[in-house]
Design a protein around this motif. Structure first.
Motif, PDB file in Angstrom:
ATOM      1  N   VAL A  63      -7.329 -44.975  -6.893  1.00  0.00           N
ATOM      2  CA  VAL A  63      -6.472 -46.046  -6.376  1.00  0.00           C
ATOM      3  C   VAL A  63      -5.933 -45.691  -4.996  1.00  0.00           C
ATOM      4  N   LEU A  64      -5.447 -44.463  -4.832  1.00  0.00           N
ATOM      5  CA  LEU A  64      -4.925 -44.039  -3.531  1.00  0.00           C
ATOM      6  C   LEU A  64      -6.036 -43.982  -2.479  1.00  0.00           C
ATOM      7  N   GLY A  65      -7.210 -43.501  -2.881  1.00  0.00           N
ATOM      8  CA  GLY A  65      -8.325 -43.435  -1.943  1.00  0.00           C
ATOM      9  C   GLY A  65      -8.747 -44.806  -1.463  1.00  0.00           C
ATOM     10  N   THR A  66      -8.756 -45.782  -2.359  1.00  0.00           N
ATOM     11  CA  THR A  66      -9.106 -47.145  -1.972  1.00  0.00           C
ATOM     12  C   THR A  66      -8.094 -47.715  -0.988  1.00  0.00           C
TER      13      THR A  66
ATOM     14  N   THR B  15      -0.241 -50.779  -7.832  1.00  0.00           N
ATOM     15  CA  THR B  15      -0.790 -49.586  -8.485  1.00  0.00           C
ATOM     16  C   THR B  15      -0.060 -49.251  -9.784  1.00  0.00           C
ATOM     17  N   ILE B  16       1.207 -49.643  -9.900  1.00  0.00           N
ATOM     18  CA  ILE B  16       1.987 -49.287 -11.099  1.00  0.00           C
ATOM     19  C   ILE B  16       1.391 -49.935 -12.354  1.00  0.00           C
ATOM     20  N   PRO B  17       1.237 -51.261 -12.414  1.00  0.00           N
ATOM     21  CA  PRO B  17       0.605 -51.833 -13.621  1.00  0.00           C
ATOM     22  C   PRO B  17      -0.860 -51.434 -13.763  1.00  0.00           C
ATOM     23  N   THR B  18      -1.543 -51.210 -12.629  1.00  0.00           N
ATOM     24  CA  THR B  18      -2.951 -50.797 -12.708  1.00  0.00           C
ATOM     25  C   THR B  18      -3.082 -49.449 -13.410  1.00  0.00           C
TER      26      THR B  18
END
Length: 329
Positions: free
Chosen positions: A309-312, A12-15
């Motif tokens: 992102v967190l929901g996915t 998630t960081i680079p995303t």
């Protein structure tokens, strides 16, 4: 599972970093910006010296006269290091204050709509599958098609017209005029609940219609499979059979939608919110995009991206727990 979750969190960081760059660039693409408009307005005012000083201070703080990468760095470093989302140029207030002012009501409205959608579509979808081609099934199918065909904003307009013309009551907003700026109290809470059901029904109609059809289709795929027939032959009661096997598998679409449910809890339905005059975040986001209030719009987009992102991630974990056929190996 733990290794998978850790890997996804690291991804998630680079995303989010890439999303933040693209969001900032897209906001800057239209010609002109709010700072230029503000500078031209100040130039027409009498106190030129004070206005010039204010513009210079604002430009130095946010690097508005610097290259785009410098502006981006000042913005993203402020968010990461200090929790400073920047200043809204149009409202002349910190972005965080504007967000929190509307976030609470938006979350309450969206969460209530989500509960309404699931509470209605879940039993109707099961009934339509179990009682296939019955009157109830045809009625549920009809409601589903009507809900999918009518846009939410059109239903809101019709409901507002009927309510005002025949009942003399305005359905706009979430509060009566005397409670709009009042402190929270029992009377204000009751007024809020009295206004809440109308936007919940309007916003939830399309989602309910879609999930009814999905639930019915998934149930029909499962209830005739051999494992269900075997469980029924072993004497398992019909209710226990349905909820232990086919319903559990058919719930996958409900769980997989968590990825877009979380950002929707924050963004709300913008067009419908404007029609119903709802004090939610959707109209604020639209206004910031139109006026090119870059820090307000960029912070909104970043928040929605983080929640997506967190929901996915949450939906993937819940799916693995719910359906033993899904594994992350």
């Amino acid at each position: 599972m733990f290794a998978y979750i850790l890997k996804r969190l690291l991804y998630t960081i680079p995303t989010l970093f890439a999303i933040s760059i693209m969001s900032f660039i897209i906001i800057q693409l239209p010609p002109g910006d709010y700072f230029s408009v503000l500078a031209s307005k100040m130039a027409k005012e009498s106190d030129t010296i004070a206005n010039t000083a204010a513009l210079e201070a604002m430009g130095a703080r946010y690097g508005l006269n610097e290259p785009l990468y410098v502006q981006y760095w000042k913005w993203i470093s402020g968010i990461v290091l200090r929790g400073d989302f920047g200043q809204s140029f149009e409202y002349n207030r910190p972005v965080s204050v504007l967000l929190w002012d509307r976030l609470g009501l938006t979350f309450l409205l969206s969460f209530s709509t989500l509960i309404f959608v699931w509470a209605v579509s879940f039993p109707i979808g099961i009934y339509s599958a179990v009682r296939k081609y019955s009157i109830g099934d045809y009625l549920g199918t009809f409601i589903g098609f009507v809900g999918l065909a009518i846009p939410n904003f059109l239903m809101a307009l019709v409901l507002m017209y009927v309510s005002f013309k025949y009942f003399g009551r305005s359905v706009g907003g979430l509060f009566s005029p005397e409670f709009v700026n009042a402190e929270w109290s029992w009377a204000r809470l009751m007024d809020f609940l009295a206004h809440l059901w109308i936007p919940v029904i309007v916003l939830g109609t399309a989602g309910t219609a879609g999930l009814i059809r999905i639930m019915r289709a998934n149930m029909l795929d499962e209830i005739y499979k051999p494992y269900v027939v075997t469980a029924r032959a072993k004497g398992l009661s019909e209710i226990r059979l349905l909820f232990k096997y086919p319903v559990r598998v058919a719930l996958n679409p409900f769980i997989s939608t968590v990825g877009w449910v979380l950002p929707e809890l924050v963004s709300g339905a913008t067009i419908t919110a404007i029609v119903l005059s709802l004090p939610t975040t959707g109209p604020l986001l639209l206004r910031s995009l139109i006026s090119q209030d870059m820090y307000l719009a960029g912070s909104f987009i970043m928040m929605l991206s983080v929640l997506t992102v967190l929901g996915t991630l949450i939906s993937d974990i819940l799916l693995a727990w719910l359906d033993p056929r899904i594994r992350f190996k």
